[in-house]
Design a protein around this motif. Sequence first.
Motif, PDB file in Angstrom:
ATOM      1  N   GLY A 208      10.062 -56.906 -49.038  1.00 49.09           N
ATOM      2  CA  GLY A 208       9.175 -56.399 -50.462  1.00 49.09           C
ATOM      3  C   GLY A 208       8.349 -55.821 -49.831  1.00 49.09           C
ATOM      4  O   GLY A 208       7.462 -55.688 -48.535  1.00 49.09           O
ATOM      5  N   ASP A 209       6.749 -56.362 -50.563  1.00 52.96           N
ATOM      6  CA  ASP A 209       6.166 -56.146 -50.489  1.00 52.96           C
ATOM      7  C   ASP A 209       4.651 -57.510 -50.225  1.00 52.96           C
ATOM      8  O   ASP A 209       4.738 -58.006 -51.641  1.00 52.96           O
ATOM      9  N   VAL A 210       4.565 -57.515 -49.571  1.00 55.82           N
ATOM     10  CA  VAL A 210       3.249 -58.476 -49.397  1.00 55.82           C
ATOM     11  C   VAL A 210       4.525 -60.028 -49.492  1.00 55.82           C
ATOM     12  O   VAL A 210       4.199 -60.814 -50.355  1.00 55.82           O
TER      13      VAL A 210
ATOM     14  N   VAL B 159       8.698 -65.716 -50.484  1.00 52.36           N
ATOM     15  CA  VAL B 159       7.735 -66.008 -51.276  1.00 52.36           C
ATOM     16  C   VAL B 159       7.124 -64.544 -51.330  1.00 52.36           C
ATOM     17  O   VAL B 159       6.009 -64.686 -50.402  1.00 52.36           O
ATOM     18  N   VAL B 160       6.977 -63.464 -52.364  1.00 49.48           N
ATOM     19  CA  VAL B 160       7.145 -62.133 -51.259  1.00 49.48           C
ATOM     20  C   VAL B 160       5.482 -61.924 -53.310  1.00 49.48           C
ATOM     21  O   VAL B 160       6.771 -61.108 -54.037  1.00 49.48           O
TER      22      VAL B 160
ATOM     23  N   SER C  59       6.010 -57.690 -54.853  1.00 55.05           N
ATOM     24  CA  SER C  59       7.431 -57.692 -55.491  1.00 55.05           C
ATOM     25  C   SER C  59       7.561 -58.473 -56.929  1.00 55.05           C
ATOM     26  O   SER C  59       8.632 -58.152 -57.386  1.00 55.05           O
ATOM     27  N   ASN C  60       7.098 -59.409 -56.999  1.00 53.52           N
ATOM     28  CA  ASN C  60       7.460 -60.384 -58.134  1.00 53.52           C
ATOM     29  C   ASN C  60       8.694 -60.990 -58.250  1.00 53.52           C
ATOM     30  O   ASN C  60       8.848 -60.950 -58.560  1.00 53.52           O
ATOM     31  N   LYS C  61       8.624 -61.854 -56.720  1.00 47.23           N
ATOM     32  CA  LYS C  61      10.067 -62.609 -56.675  1.00 47.23           C
ATOM     33  C   LYS C  61      10.464 -63.501 -55.467  1.00 47.23           C
ATOM     34  O   LYS C  61       9.272 -63.333 -55.191  1.00 47.23           O
ATOM     35  N   VAL C  62      11.084 -64.286 -55.651  1.00 45.79           N
ATOM     36  CA  VAL C  62      11.444 -65.204 -54.204  1.00 45.79           C
ATOM     37  C   VAL C  62      12.874 -64.673 -53.282  1.00 45.79           C
ATOM     38  O   VAL C  62      13.831 -65.285 -54.620  1.00 45.79           O
ATOM     39  N   GLU C  63      12.915 -64.441 -52.361  1.00 41.97           N
ATOM     40  CA  GLU C  63      14.034 -64.330 -52.108  1.00 41.97           C
ATOM     41  C   GLU C  63      14.439 -65.596 -51.566  1.00 41.97           C
ATOM     42  O   GLU C  63      14.225 -66.634 -50.576  1.00 41.97           O
TER      43      GLU C  63
END
Length: 367
Positions: A90-92, A106-107, A110-114
């Motif tokens: 993702g992004d950042v 924490v990404v 991309s507003n997410k946590v993988e």
Amino acid sequence: MKHQLQQVFKRTGLLLLTALAFACRKDTPVDEDSEQGAKTPSVTVKGLYVLNEGNWGSNKSSLDYYNYEDGKYTRNIFGAANPAVTLGLGDVGNDIKIYGAKMYVVVNGSNKVEILNAGNAKQVAKLDINNPRYVTFYKNFAYITSYDGYVAVVDTTALSTIKTKITVGNQPEEMAVVGNKLYVANSGGYNYPNYDRTVSVIDLTTNTETKKIDVAINLHHLKADKYGDIYVTSRGDYGTVASSLYVIDSQTDAVKKNFNIPVSDFWINEDDAYLFSYSYATSKSTYVKLNVKDETVASNNFIADGVEASITLPYGIAVDPTSGDIFVTDARDYVTPGTIYCFDKAGKKKFTFTTGDIPAHIAFLLK
């Protein structure tokens, strides 16, 4: 979503270094049932993960792995382990932590946590959080800051659901746990020139904010030492107000010291804190080591052999909890692959590897 202003936050440092006054000596480590603020157990490191941020909007965040056992450094292992995830990591990438058998990435953009298997980086779950920043843990819960002004509480056994959201200050950043309290650095970074200047204190038995501690403007990194003190950095205002490092006594929740040292990022290992700062005005860096027990400067340069001159733009730092090896990442020009340097605890270079774009965060995988 991380905006260009946030890139400025991470890319600003000041070079002013002043002498530190001696403080009261700390004698007894805190020994609580918490992730931070406790005695460091004897551990053996199997390897380390490097989270590369990638430039905002480029969708080039990536995950690398250095295997201690065979000395091999492998880039972009997330893509290899998860070919079905079409957009990649993702992004950042903004933070990475390992807790138990799982790794939390924490990404931000991309507003997410993988949530990955810590042993092989395969996706276990994905948590949607708007503008997430940092993650930490207490017992069976993960705590994740969101720039929307809250800390999300996630049950580590039910990973797809947010249990509750704890309202804190403006644009919260890094956190640390001491005993049953969670300390949260509030930045207010979107509110220039009216930054937030507080650390929120959360009671982890009730998941409620109990107070705010007034510290300094535009707070960012926050970590606990093994004696229970909280170290928190202020970015300043990038102009007339300098960056600095402050210490909070968790027994009184009062600020007890301002080190008057600019800090871009830092890492605490046992009695040593390793700090670096980069000045965009002068293109120069500082590498300071503190003794957190005495709260004094141990060294004005923890890199002993002049290799610091080869580091273009220091960006991340971590210390191996077993060997004391110091890892410093170099973002170089932000658009080409970076470098990770390994120094022994005496500050002498051991090796380097080429990373992904903007190597920023490191997590150690234990045996």
